[in-house]
Design a protein around this motif. Structure first.
Motif: not given
Ligand code: ZN
Lengths: 356, 225
Positions: A141-148, A160-174
């Motif tokens: 809900g708070g993050h969407t990141e790719i880490l090395k 890489g990471s989200t430049i706006d909503d986290a994936a979980g936030e997008a789920y909540d809003k939808t």
């Protein structure tokens, strides 16, 4: 202190879970979590002030519960670790203040650590052996990141990471748009099971060539995500049916939305692993429970020859055990503690694994 | 002989050691800033304990200000006090933070028959309560605009920030108190007299006085069950 197998108590309060976990080396002894999630349901998302109020009331009982489960006294603890960021500022401050008081009162060293790296650190628990260098995909809900991750204790890089909503936030809003309730992840996952994921073609954010570029000449957003356009597209779709007086095909929209999220996340994560030459990918964060995400990620990892590691779900959501697990790695590696003066950092970068 | 440890973070972080038997201040630390409670509090406590050779588990108890005050800072002190109490196994006593300002008023040479103390509640409001000259609270605590305060002497930083509005409303802002914020030493003084009078101070619930501000979004109200 037993540096090989230190007993570390971890404290987590960056969002709506108050967590206290205890590990001995790589063994999880207790993982007490108190969630204020139920109090956020009617608002359709986490309300920071409500979360912070709940942390205050939950802290001491959660600490007591963890010690009881582990059958340990505070004297048996070698070090304390606490999430110092990233997260909600007011929520972080409750955990950090409690951790400092605990460290001072017990005389134990205190580590202020990175929440995102802790999501990865949990991967070493319960006998899982990770290679020296690996990748991590964090979705919550708070993050969407790719880490090395080159070293859990001193070298983590954000790919890489989200430049706006986290994936979980997008789920909540939808989920709110579709009247499916909160939290959106499980609600949409459930509704999507009866839907056709190809019914609608929703946008995959930041997938155009101008953002992605090529392996040799990568675009600015090659490994980044954006979910705000997707959210708008779903809203338009719902409005379209409502304006025509037709019933909204909730299951089809949920399935198509989920496919758009999961498709872009898995394809970008797997491509990043390939381009970085990483053979192992660890999945973390609460959205790791999503069945379609796990299914598609597993399939794409298999075809790319990448080993996928998914910790048990109770360790993927925010918890104190993951903080303790990373703390134990730091102690074992002889990293210096943070002291008592550090501040919380609501946007702490992954390169800052521990504060000093 | 031992000491009480007093903590108030309803305004700036304020920490004091107070003699258990005499109630006199042994030593204190106060931050000059209103937003660094998380960074400073534990360091102040450590400094006071170390300087005076006071072991945490030997404290007579912990006294903590329960507000009202800006929420984030307030919680920093409350969670720390409760944690100290848990680890050291000493009692934690909760005292309303405005009482600390009232105790400070009682120090002055001529105490008005009735008075108001006011702290900064931000958002153009003050936290306030009304006291008689024995220090008994006779009204409050409230949160409101300064213009809503009764026409009487007003003490505390809230009086300083809103001196003009208070005067327009017929109240009397007291200039000598314009810098006063809740002080852990004065807070402890109130706690000790309350405890001596047999009062139960075991409740350390925060006095928020305001709701969380969260609004149920319109689309949630109409959402299908
Ligand atoms: Zn998390």
């Amino acid at each position: 202190m037993r540096f090989n197998e230190p007993v570390v108590l971890g404290i987590e309060s960056s969002c709506d879970e108050t967590g206290v976990g205890i590990v001995r080396g790589n063994k999880l002894l207790a993982n007490a979590v108190s969630s204020s999630m139920d109090e956020h349901v009617r608002f359709g998302g986490v309300i920071p002030e409500i979360a912070a109020r709940a942390h205050l009331e939950a802290f001491v009982p959660t600490l007591q519960s963890a010690l009881d489960t582990a059958e340990l006294a505070l004297d048996d603890i070698d070090a304390i670790a606490v999430t110092s960021g990233p997260g909600l500022a007011g929520a972080l401050m409750v955990g950090v203040s409690a951790a400092k008081a605990l460290a001072l009162a017990t005389g134990k060293p205190l580590y202020g650590i990175n929440h995102l790296v802790a999501h990865v650190g949990v991967g070493v628990l319960e006998g899982t052996v990770l290679p020296p260098t690996f990748g991590a995909l964090l979705v919550s809900g708070g993050h969407t990141e790719i880490l090395k991750v080159t070293s859990l204790t001193n070298d983590v890089q954000l790919l890489g990471s989200t430049i706006d909503d986290a994936a979980g936030e997008a789920y909540d809003k939808t989920a709110r748009l579709l009247g499916l309730g909160y939290p959106g992840g499980p609600a949409i996952d459930k509704a999507a099971k009866d839907g056709n994921r190809k019914a609608f073609r929703f946008p995959r954010g930041l997938s155009l060539p101008k953002f992605v570029g090529s392996a040799a000449n990568p675009g600015k957003h090659r490994n980044n995500f954006s979910f705000s356009g997707l959210k708008t597209a779903v809203a338009r779709c719902v409005e379209h049916f409502e304006a025509n007086g037709e019933e909204v095909p909730v299951a089809d929209i949920a399935a198509s939305f989920q496919e758009a999220v999961v498709d872009v996340i898995t394809s970008k994560a797997v491509r990043a692993m390939q381009e970085q030459g990483l053979k192992t990918l660890l999945l973390g964060g609460g959205v790791a429970a999503n069945t379609r995400l796990r299914e598609l990620l597993a399939a794409r990892c298999t075809s790319a020859g990448i080993e996928l590691v998914v910790p048990p779900f109770s360790l993927c959501t925010d918890n104190g055990g993951m903080v303790a697990a990373l703390g134990a790695q730091l102690v074992a590696d002889g990293v210096a503690p943070s002291g008592l003066d550090f501040a919380t950092d609501s946007s702490q970068p992954v390169t800052q694994i521990t504060l000093r | 002989m031992s000491n009480y440890l007093a903590i108030d973070t309803s305004a700036n972080a304020s920490v004091a050691l107070v003699d258990e038997t005499t109630g006199l201040l042994v030593d204190k630390r106060v931050s000059s800033k209103g937003n660094d409670q998380t960074e400073t509090l534990s360091a102040y406590v450590k400094e006071l304990l170390d300087t005076h050779g006071q072991k945490g588990q030997d404290l007579a108890g912990i006294i903590v200000g329960v507000g009202p005050g800006p929420f984030t800072g307030l919680r920093v002190g409350l969670v720390a006090a409760r944690t100290f109490g848990f680890v050291w196994q000493v009692p934690v006593h909760g005292v309303m933070s405005l009482h600390a300002l009232a105790e400070q008023v009682l120090e002055s040479s001529d105490v008005p028959a009735e008075f108001v103390v006011a702290s900064d509640a931000r958002r153009k409001e003050v936290y306030w309560a009304r006291y008689d000259n024995s220090g008994t609270m006779v009204g409050g605590p409230h949160v409101s605009a300064a213009s809503a305060l009764p026409a009487m002497p007003v003490f505390g930083v809230g009086a300083g920030i809103y001196a003009e509005q208070l005067e327009e409303a017929g109240a009397k802002p007291m200039p000598e108190s314009f810098e006063w914020i809740a002080d852990a030493g004065f807070l402890a003084r109130r706690a000790l007299s309350d405890l001596a009078g047999g009062k139960d101070l075991s409740d350390t619930s925060p006095q928020y006085l305001r709701e969380s501000d969260a609004q149920i979004p319109a689309f949630m109200k109409q959402a299908k069950a």
